[in-house]
Design an enzyme around this catalytic site. Structure first.
Site, PDB file in Angstrom:
ATOM      1  N   HIS A   1       0.786  -0.832   0.047  1.00 28.10           N
ATOM      2  CA  HIS A   1       0.123   0.147  -0.300  1.00 28.10           C
ATOM      3  C   HIS A   1       0.579   0.836  -0.291  1.00 28.10           C
ATOM      4  O   HIS A   1       0.287   2.154  -0.819  1.00 28.10           O
ATOM      5  CB  HIS A   1      -1.230   0.150   1.432  1.00 28.10           C
ATOM      6  CG  HIS A   1      -2.205  -0.897   1.165  1.00 28.10           C
ATOM      7  ND1 HIS A   1      -3.562  -0.347   0.608  1.00 28.10           N
ATOM      8  CD2 HIS A   1      -2.491  -2.036   2.337  1.00 28.10           C
ATOM      9  CE1 HIS A   1      -3.603  -1.573   0.696  1.00 28.10           C
ATOM     10  NE2 HIS A   1      -3.728  -2.497   1.573  1.00 28.10           N
TER      11      HIS A   1
ATOM     12  N   HIS B   1      -7.537  -8.210   0.448  1.00 34.16           N
ATOM     13  CA  HIS B   1      -6.674  -7.274   0.176  1.00 34.16           C
ATOM     14  C   HIS B   1      -5.296  -7.655  -1.554  1.00 34.16           C
ATOM     15  O   HIS B   1      -5.742  -9.213  -1.291  1.00 34.16           O
ATOM     16  CB  HIS B   1      -5.405  -7.938   0.626  1.00 34.16           C
ATOM     17  CG  HIS B   1      -4.610  -7.211   0.448  1.00 34.16           C
ATOM     18  ND1 HIS B   1      -3.293  -5.687   0.952  1.00 34.16           N
ATOM     19  CD2 HIS B   1      -2.726  -7.574   0.174  1.00 34.16           C
ATOM     20  CE1 HIS B   1      -2.412  -5.201   0.774  1.00 34.16           C
ATOM     21  NE2 HIS B   1      -1.628  -6.781   0.116  1.00 34.16           N
TER      22      HIS B   1
ATOM     23  N   GLU C   1      -6.141 -12.176   3.905  1.00 34.80           N
ATOM     24  CA  GLU C   1      -6.784 -11.166   4.055  1.00 34.80           C
ATOM     25  C   GLU C   1      -7.588 -11.396   2.213  1.00 34.80           C
ATOM     26  O   GLU C   1      -6.922 -10.808   1.261  1.00 34.80           O
ATOM     27  CB  GLU C   1      -6.784 -10.354   3.422  1.00 34.80           C
ATOM     28  CG  GLU C   1      -6.243  -9.931   5.128  1.00 34.80           C
ATOM     29  CD  GLU C   1      -5.048  -8.402   4.925  1.00 34.80           C
ATOM     30  OE1 GLU C   1      -4.854  -7.956   4.440  1.00 34.80           O
ATOM     31  OE2 GLU C   1      -4.534  -8.277   6.530  1.00 34.80           O
TER      32      GLU C   1
ATOM     33  N   ASP D   1      -6.921  -2.721  -0.706  1.00 34.62           N
ATOM     34  CA  ASP D   1      -8.676  -4.072  -0.579  1.00 34.62           C
ATOM     35  C   ASP D   1      -9.516  -3.996  -0.692  1.00 34.62           C
ATOM     36  O   ASP D   1      -9.694  -1.356  -0.897  1.00 34.62           O
ATOM     37  CB  ASP D   1      -7.957  -3.094   1.225  1.00 34.62           C
ATOM     38  CG  ASP D   1      -6.790  -3.074   2.098  1.00 34.62           C
ATOM     39  OD1 ASP D   1      -5.976  -4.330   1.517  1.00 34.62           O
ATOM     40  OD2 ASP D   1      -5.900  -2.513   3.561  1.00 34.62           O
TER      41      ASP D   1
END
Length: 183
Positions: A100, A167, A164, A107
């Protein structure tokens, strides 16, 4: 120089300038995140230009299915990553430096054509076995939604993070610099 100009100078673009059909629910611009604090002063969503273009292709494909993207986070300043690490120092789900911070990770979740989120395995920033891509003890519709997101993202050059479901990283640009321009 303002924030947007500084980000553009580093090769990042506002996702809404590339495709304004993509919905935003920027969680770090609110307290609805793992830290329970508002971490961004403004609800801005930036990515490297190639990443934003590929997210636009994802959006276009999803629109043909009556769906939309809802982005929870994009570029994240390194200082914010440090705040998140300090709030949740768990190396399975979190790192001190993130993709990120390079503007190459996103996300996100899926929504219907009106922007209502579809049922997914967990909410954003809920960590545990249920957030893993391989977790199967879920309703069939939830698994199907997770798979739809995964398939379309991977088809457009994004790699999933196994722990996740929300993500994804555009790994073709993994060697770009880490940034700490505040939002």
């Amino acid at each position: 120089m303002d924030i947007e100009e500084a980000l553009q100078k580093k090769g990042l673009v506002n996702i809404q300038s590339i495709n304004n059909h993509i919905r935003l629910d920027l969680r770090y611009a609110t307290a609805n995140n793992i830290t329970k604090k508002k971490l961004y002063s403004r609800p801005l969503c930036f990515f490297r230009e190639e990443v934003a273009e590929n997210l636009s292709f994802v959006q276009q494909e999803l629109e043909n299915k009556g769906l939309t993207l809802i982005i929870w986070d994009g570029y994240r300043p390194l200082r914010i990553q440090t705040s998140i690490w300090n709030a949740f120092p768990h190396p399975t789900y979190n790192t001190k430096i993130s993709s990120h911070n390079k503007g190459i990770a996103v996300d996100l979740t899926l929504g219907d054509k009106d922007g209502n989120p579809l049922p997914m395995p967990t909410a954003f920033d809920v960590f545990g076995e249920q957030s893993h891509h391989g977790f199967g003890k879920l309703p069939e519709t939830v698994i199907a939604n997770r798979e739809t997101l995964k398939d379309v993202m991977e088809r457009h050059g994004f790699e999933r993070f196994e722990f996740e479901w929300w993500h994804y990283t555009y790994t073709k640009l993994k060697d770009v610099e880490v940034l700490d321009i505040p939002i």
